[in-house]
Write an enzyme that holds these catalytic residues in place. Structure first.
Site, short mmCIF file in Angstrom:
data_model
loop_
_atom_site.label_atom_id
_atom_site.label_comp_id
_atom_site.label_asym_id
_atom_site.label_seq_id
_atom_site.Cartn_x
_atom_site.Cartn_y
_atom_site.Cartn_z
CB CYS A 1 -1.06 -0.16 1.12
SG CYS A 1 -0.13 -0.32 2.67
CD GLU B 1 -3.44 0.35 -4.15
OE1 GLU B 1 -4.99 -0.06 -3.86
OE2 GLU B 1 -3.06 0.35 -3.27
P1 NAD Z 1 -9.66 -6.20 -1.06
O1 NAD Z 1 -10.51 -5.29 -0.89
O2 NAD Z 1 -9.83 -6.95 -2.48
O3 NAD Z 1 -10.03 -7.42 0.03
C1 NAD Z 1 -9.65 -7.29 1.35
C2 NAD Z 1 -10.61 -7.99 2.12
O4 NAD Z 1 -11.15 -7.86 2.21
C3 NAD Z 1 -10.10 -10.07 1.40
O5 NAD Z 1 -10.25 -10.48 3.22
C4 NAD Z 1 -11.54 -9.99 1.13
O6 NAD Z 1 -12.19 -11.29 1.55
C5 NAD Z 1 -12.29 -9.22 1.96
N1 NAD Z 1 -13.21 -8.64 1.90
C6 NAD Z 1 -13.87 -7.90 0.70
N2 NAD Z 1 -15.18 -7.78 -0.09
C7 NAD Z 1 -15.91 -7.99 0.86
C8 NAD Z 1 -16.92 -7.37 1.70
N3 NAD Z 1 -17.79 -7.12 0.47
N4 NAD Z 1 -17.06 -7.30 2.84
C9 NAD Z 1 -15.85 -7.61 3.49
N5 NAD Z 1 -14.82 -7.48 3.18
C10 NAD Z 1 -14.90 -8.09 1.75
O7 NAD Z 1 -7.91 -5.98 -0.91
P2 NAD Z 1 -7.27 -6.59 -1.26
O8 NAD Z 1 -6.83 -7.13 -2.99
O9 NAD Z 1 -6.98 -8.31 -0.03
O10 NAD Z 1 -5.67 -6.55 -0.57
C11 NAD Z 1 -5.12 -4.79 -1.99
C12 NAD Z 1 -5.73 -3.71 -1.42
O11 NAD Z 1 -5.62 -3.83 0.22
C13 NAD Z 1 -4.58 -2.57 -1.89
O12 NAD Z 1 -5.90 -2.08 -2.38
C14 NAD Z 1 -3.32 -2.17 -0.69
O13 NAD Z 1 -3.66 -0.81 -1.18
C15 NAD Z 1 -4.22 -2.25 0.33
N6 NAD Z 1 -4.30 -2.37 1.51
C16 NAD Z 1 -4.38 -1.40 2.55
C17 NAD Z 1 -2.82 -0.93 3.02
C18 NAD Z 1 -3.10 0.09 4.27
O14 NAD Z 1 -2.70 0.47 5.44
N7 NAD Z 1 -3.31 0.98 4.02
C19 NAD Z 1 -2.62 -2.34 3.88
C20 NAD Z 1 -2.44 -3.05 2.67
C21 NAD Z 1 -2.98 -3.29 2.19
#
Ligand code: NAD
Length: 494
Positions: free
Chosen positions: A284, A385
Site C-alpha cells: 500500500c 492504484e
Molecule cells: P480487497 O479489498 O479485495 O480484500 C481485502 C479483504 O476484504 C479480504 O479479506 C476480502 O476477502 C475482504 N472482502 C472483500 N469483499 C468484502 C465485502 N464485501 N465485505 C467484507 N469483506 C470483504 O483487497 P486485497 O486485494 O486483499 O488487498 C489489496 C488492497 O489493500 C490494496 O488496495 C492495498 O493498497 C490495500 N492495502 C492497504 C493497506 C493500508 O494500510 N493502507 C495495507 C495493505 C493493503
C-alpha cells in the site's frame, strides 16, 4: 494429498457449516496447492460472533497486563518459527524470502510493542472543579470486533489488528484474505498454543462477500477493522455508517517520491527501485509515482533503468530474485490492462510492460518491472492504484509544482522527498497531504512504533501501529467519584 484446514471457533477447529472448501495456491507455480480451507458463510460467522460474545465478559475483566502476556509469549514463538514460516509465506503469497522474513519480523516487533501497552493502558486524572470529588478517564474495550485483512502482508497486518484487540480486552472474529489462509491459520494456531482462552479470537476463512460481509452486518459486532481496497472499504464504510458501528479503514494509495536536483542520486535511485518494485509493487506504500526535477531527470532515469533492468525476476524462493510474482491471475490481468491504458494515454514505456513467459514463468504470474516516462499527473496510471510492478515518472521544474502534483490524487498514504535543501524539506513536510512523510528515505518501510495510516481516500482518520493502534478498539469512559456526602453541582450545570 492436499491438507484440509479448519476455522477456529470458540477454541475448537471446525469445518464450515456447508462443508465446502477453497484452495490456496502458489503464485509462482499455480499447480502447487498449499491447502484447502473452509468456505464459510453467515452461519459460520454467527457461530464465531456467538463465541466472541460468550468470551467477552471474562476477557474484558482479565487484567490488561495478563491479556498482554499472551502477545509476548506468541512473539517468542514466532521468533523460533520465522524461517519455517517465511518459506511458507513465499510459497503462499509469492514475495521474496527476505520480504517474508520482514513481514513476520514486523509482526513480532508489534506483538512486543503491544505487549508493553498492556502495562501502559493509561487514562488521565483530571481536576474537578468541586471539592471532594475525584475525576479520571479510563479506557474500556469496545466489545466484539471484526477484523478483515488483505493478502499482501499475511502476518504483519493481522497482528496489527489482533494484538491491539486482544490487549484492549475485545474479543474478535478474524477473516483473513482468501489468498493467504495458510499463514493466517499458523498465526491463530500459535495463539492457541500459548493458551489464549477459547472465543477470545475466532478465525473464519472464506470469500469477502460470503464471509466478510456477514461480519460487517452482524448486529453484535461493535466495530470493524478493515484493510484492503478502496472499493470494498467504501462499501464497508457505508454499511457501518448505516448500522452505527465504528469502522477503521486502511485502504489503497498512490504514493509518490519527489527527486530534487540536489538529491543524493545513489540513494534516490535505490529508494525508487526498492520502493516501486519490492513485493512486486503490491504494497500500500509502493512508490507508484516519481516526480523528478528536470535538472535531475537524465541521470536519475538512466541509472534507474540500469538498476531495474538488472533485477532478476522469478520465484521468491530463489535468493537472487528481486521481483517475485504477483498474487493471482486476476491481479495479473488487471496490471497488464493498466499498462495498456498507460500506452494509450501517451505515456512513454521505458522498460518492461509485459507478462513474462517461458521457462520458470509459465506456471506463475510474472510481470516485468515496468517504468513509464512522460507521464502527466492527470493520466489514469498516475491517479489510480495499480498494485503491481509499475511506476510512473512525472516531470517538474519546481518544488511547489512537485508538491502540487504529489497532492493531486485522491489518496494520501506515503510520500518521500529526496533533497538536502532545508527549505524544501520543511515545505514538503508541511504541505504533503500524506499520513506518512519521509525525507531522504523510501516510501516503504514503516516502523511499528509510529502511527500508520493515510489521509483522503486512503482511510477514515484511524491509525494502526504506534500507541494509536488501541484507539480503534477502545472507548473512553469519564469517571467521577464524589465523596463529599452532598449533591454537588458543577458550574454551568444546573
Ligand atoms: P480487497 O479489498 O479485495 O480484500 C481485502 C479483504 O476484504 C479480504 O479479506 C476480502 O476477502 C475482504 N472482502 C472483500 N469483499 C468484502 C465485502 N464485501 N465485505 C467484507 N469483506 C470483504 O483487497 P486485497 O486485494 O486483499 O488487498 C489489496 C488492497 O489493500 C490494496 O488496495 C492495498 O493498497 C490495500 N492495502 C492497504 C493497506 C493500508 O494500510 N493502507 C495495507 C495493505 C493493503
Amino acid at each position: 494429498m492436499t491438507e484440509t484446514y479448519q476455522n477456529w471457533i470458540g477454541g475448537k477447529w471446525v469445518p464450515s457449516a456447508s462443508g465446502e472448501t477453497f484452495e490456496s495456491r502458489n503464485p509462482a507455480s499455480m499447480d502447487e496447492v498449499l491447502g484447502a480451507f473452509p468456505r464459510s458463510s453467515a452461519q459460520d460467522v454467527d457461530a464465531a460472533v456467538q463465541a466472541s460474545k460468550d468470551a467477552y465478559p471474562d476477557w474484558m475483566n482479565t487484567p490488561a497486563p495478563e491479556r498482554a502476556d499472551y502477545l509476548l509469549r506468541v512473539a517468542l514463538l514466532l521468533e523460533e518459527r520465522i524461517e519455517e514460516w517465511s518459506e511458507l509465506m513465499t510459497r503462499e503469497m509469492g514475495k521474496t524470502l527476505k520480504e517474508s522474513r520482514g513481514d513476520i519480523q514486523e509482526g513480532i516487533d508489534f506483538l512486543h510493542y503491544m505487549a508493553g501497552e498492556g502495562r501502559r493502558m493509561m487514562g488521565h486524572t483530571v481536576p474537578s472543579e468541586l471539592r471532594d470529588k475525584f475525576s479520571m478517564t479510563v479506557r474500556h474495550p469496545i466489545g466484539v470486533v471484526g477484523l478483515i485483512t488483505p493478502w499482501n502482508f499475511p502476518i504483519a497486518i493481522p497482528t496489527w489488528k489482533i494484538a491491539p484487540a486482544i490487549v484492549a480486552g475485545c474479543t474478535s472474529v478474524f477473516k483473513p484474505a482468501e489468498d493467504t489462509p495458510l499463514l493466517a491459520t499458523l498465526l491463530v494456531q500459535a495463539l492457541e498454543e500459548v493458551g489464549l482462552p477459547p472465543g477470545v479470537l475466532n478465525l473464519v476463512h472464506g470469500y469477502g462477500e460470503e464471509a466478510g460481509a456477514p461480519i460487517v452486518e452482524h448486529p453484535d459486532v461493535r466495530a470493524v477493522s478493515f484493510t484492503g481496497s478502496l472499493e470494498v472499504g467504501r462499501r464497508i464504510n457505508e454499511r457501518c455508517g448505516a448500522l452505527m458501528k465504528r469502522c477503521s479503514l486502511e485502504l489503497g494509495s498512490k504514493n509518490v517520491m519527489i527527486v530534487m536536483p540536489d538529491a543524493d542520486m545513489d540513494l534516490a535511485v535505490e529508494a525508487a527501485s526498492w520502493g516501486a518494485f519490492a513485493t512486486s509493487g503490491q504494497r500500500c506504500t509502493a512508490t507508484s509515482r516519481l516526480v523528478v526535477h528536470d535538472a535531475a531527470r537524465e541521470e536519475f532515469t538512466r541509472r534507474m533503468l540500469e538498476r531495474v533492468e538488472g533485477m532478476k525476476v522469478g520465484s521468491g524462493l530463489d535468493p537472487e530474485v528481486e521481483l517475485a510474482p504477483v498474487i493471482n491471475e486476476e491481479q495479473k490481468h488487471r496490471i497488464l490492462e493498466y499498462i495498456e491504458i498507460g500506452k494509450q494515454e501517451g505515456a512513454k514505456l521505458l522498460t518492461g510492460g509485459e507478462e513474462l513467459t517461458g521457462d520458470g514463468y509459465d506456471k506463475g504470474n510474472f510481470i516485468a518491472p515496468t517504468v513509464f516516462d512522460d507521464v502527466k499527473p492527470d493520466m489514469r496510471i498516475a491517479q489510480e492504484e495499480i498494485f503491481g510492478p509499475v511506476t510512473a515518472i512525472i516531470r517538474t521544474d519546481d518544488v511547489d509544482e512537485a508538491i502540487r502534483m504529489a497532492n493531486s490524487v485522491d489518496y494520501g498514504l506515503s510520500a518521500a522527498i529526496y533533497t538536502h535543501d532545508i527549505t524544501n524539506v520543511f515545505k514538503a513536510v508541511k504541505e504533503l497531504e500524506f499520513g506518512i512523510v519521509y525525507v531522504n528515505a523510501p516510501t516503504i518501510g514503516a516502523e511499528i512504533q509510529l502511527p500508520f495510516g493515510g489521509m483522503k481516500n486512503t482511510g477514515n482518520g484511524h491509525r494502526e501501529a504506534g500507541p494509536q493502534a488501541l484507539d480503534e478498539f477502545m472507548e473512553w469512559k469519564a469517571v467521577s467519584v464524589d465523596y463529599s456526602g452532598k449533591v454537588q453541582k458543577a458550574q454551568g450545570i444546573d
